[in-house]
Scaffold this motif. Structure first.
Motif, short mmCIF file in Angstrom:
data_model
loop_
_atom_site.label_atom_id
_atom_site.label_comp_id
_atom_site.label_asym_id
_atom_site.label_seq_id
_atom_site.Cartn_x
_atom_site.Cartn_y
_atom_site.Cartn_z
N GLU A 135 0.84 -1.21 0.00
CA GLU A 135 0.00 0.00 0.00
C GLU A 135 0.87 1.26 0.00
OE1 GLU A 135 -3.56 1.44 -0.52
OE2 GLU A 135 -3.26 -0.70 -0.19
N ARG A 136 1.86 1.25 0.90
CA ARG A 136 2.76 2.39 1.04
C ARG A 136 3.61 2.57 -0.23
NH1 ARG A 136 4.73 6.98 2.49
NH2 ARG A 136 6.68 7.13 3.60
N LYS A 138 2.87 1.72 -3.31
CA LYS A 138 2.05 2.27 -4.40
C LYS A 138 1.86 3.77 -4.22
CE LYS A 138 -0.46 -2.02 -5.29
NZ LYS A 138 -1.68 -2.78 -4.95
N ASP A 139 1.65 4.17 -2.96
CA ASP A 139 1.49 5.59 -2.65
C ASP A 139 2.78 6.36 -3.01
OD1 ASP A 139 0.31 7.94 -1.51
OD2 ASP A 139 1.56 7.64 0.25
N LEU A 140 3.93 5.77 -2.67
CA LEU A 140 5.22 6.43 -2.97
C LEU A 140 5.47 6.50 -4.47
CD1 LEU A 140 7.36 4.89 -0.10
CD2 LEU A 140 6.90 7.33 -0.44
N ASN A 142 3.24 6.72 -6.69
CA ASN A 142 2.34 7.78 -7.13
C ASN A 142 2.98 9.16 -6.88
OD1 ASN A 142 -0.11 8.61 -8.28
ND2 ASN A 142 -0.98 9.02 -6.26
N GLN A 143 3.59 9.30 -5.69
CA GLN A 143 4.23 10.57 -5.34
C GLN A 143 5.38 10.93 -6.28
OE1 GLN A 143 5.35 11.14 -1.18
NE2 GLN A 143 3.64 9.86 -0.54
N TYR A 147 3.33 5.64 -10.83
CA TYR A 147 2.34 4.64 -10.41
C TYR A 147 2.13 3.57 -11.48
CZ TYR A 147 -1.85 2.75 -8.19
OH TYR A 147 -2.74 1.92 -7.58
N ASP A 174 10.64 5.49 5.89
CA ASP A 174 10.24 6.64 6.71
C ASP A 174 11.43 7.30 7.42
OD1 ASP A 174 7.48 6.55 6.15
OD2 ASP A 174 7.27 4.86 7.52
#
Length: 260
Positions: A135-136, A138-140, A142-143, A147, A174
């Motif tokens: 999940e994380r 995919k978010d990264l 995207n950032q 993606y 992180d």
């Protein structure tokens, strides 16, 4: 240390840091500070010690003298009275988890997809559950604008895309601090901008960064502090626009006249 003291402690503090390789003195007493949420850019000729200093911050290189602190913690050593004792590799690795590093060459696993490259360390090192890591990741992706490249292997990506995956991989842990060692110097000129724009976004979100770079425009626009190094010493430092437009030291002037 109380949380109030933590807030006022610089994220990076170097005190008279020295590093030699045999008879070669690479760092000759580096003293500087990087505040929380600040961006420090280090510039200077090849061989001036910039990359070595960066590698000392996360103890990839051991310092021979002086002290380096990240977030108030002494890096790589424990103090016993007035002696410094080197930490075990395991404890040093624990400190390193909180410091993200992006290298000149992307160092991605060639046999793993972009997504797999990003989830590897959180799962293996931090024992994050796979679903949460995915999940994380995919978010990264995207950032960093990738993606749609989650399933691509490094060989299928441009240099700029590989470097953005490398940035996402570092962020997946992180970190409280990000180190960039000439992150655009191995890239074709037209790909440099896409990596710098990701770094600008990170800076705007308050990530503390130390960046070794030749990109003077980035330093001028994004950095809070510019350090010019030569011969293993800090020759000049200050507000980037001021240093770039009005250098005080002859060595700084000579260097900038070649690169600006």
């Amino acid at each position: 240390m109380t949380s109030m003291e933590k807030q006022t402690t610089p994220m990076v503090r170097a005190e008279q840091v020295c590093k030699s390789f045999g008879a070669l003195h690479v760092l000759k007493g580096i003293t500087l500070e990087v505040g929380r949420g600040e961006v420090l850019c280090m510039v200077g000729p090849s061989g001036s010690g910039k990359s070595t200093f960066l590698r000392c911050i996360n103890h990839l290189e051991q310092v021979n003298a002086g002290r380096l602190y990240v977030d108030g913690d002494l890096i790589g050593y424990r103090e016993r009275g007035d002696k410094l004792l080197e930490m075990s590799p395991r404890d040093a690795a624990k400190q390193r988890r909180e410091i993200g590093m992006v290298f000149q060459h992307f160092n991605l696993f060639p046999h793993r997809t972009a997504l797999e490259n990003i989830i590897e360390a959180p799962i293996q090192v931090k024992k994050v559950k796979k679903d949460a890591a995915l999940e994380r990741a995919k978010d990264l992706l995207n950032q960093v604008g990738l993606y749609d490249k989650a399933g691509a292997y490094p060989a299928q990506l441009s240099g700029g895309q590989q470097q953005r995956v490398a940035i996402a991989r570092a962020l997946a842990m992180d970190p409280k601090l990000m180190l960039f060692d000439e992150p655009t110097s191995a890239l074709d000129p037209e790909l440099v901008g896409e990596v710098l724009s990701v770094m600008k976004k990170l800076a705007s979100e308050g990530m503390t960064m130390v960046v070794v770079t030749h990109e003077m425009g980035f330093a001028r626009e994004v950095a809070n502090q510019l350090v010019f190094m030569d011969g293993g010493v800090v020759v000049e430092s200050g507000e980037p626009r001021e240093v770039l437009s009005n250098p005080q030291n002859d060595r700084t002037k000579a260097f900038l006249s070649k690169v600006l």
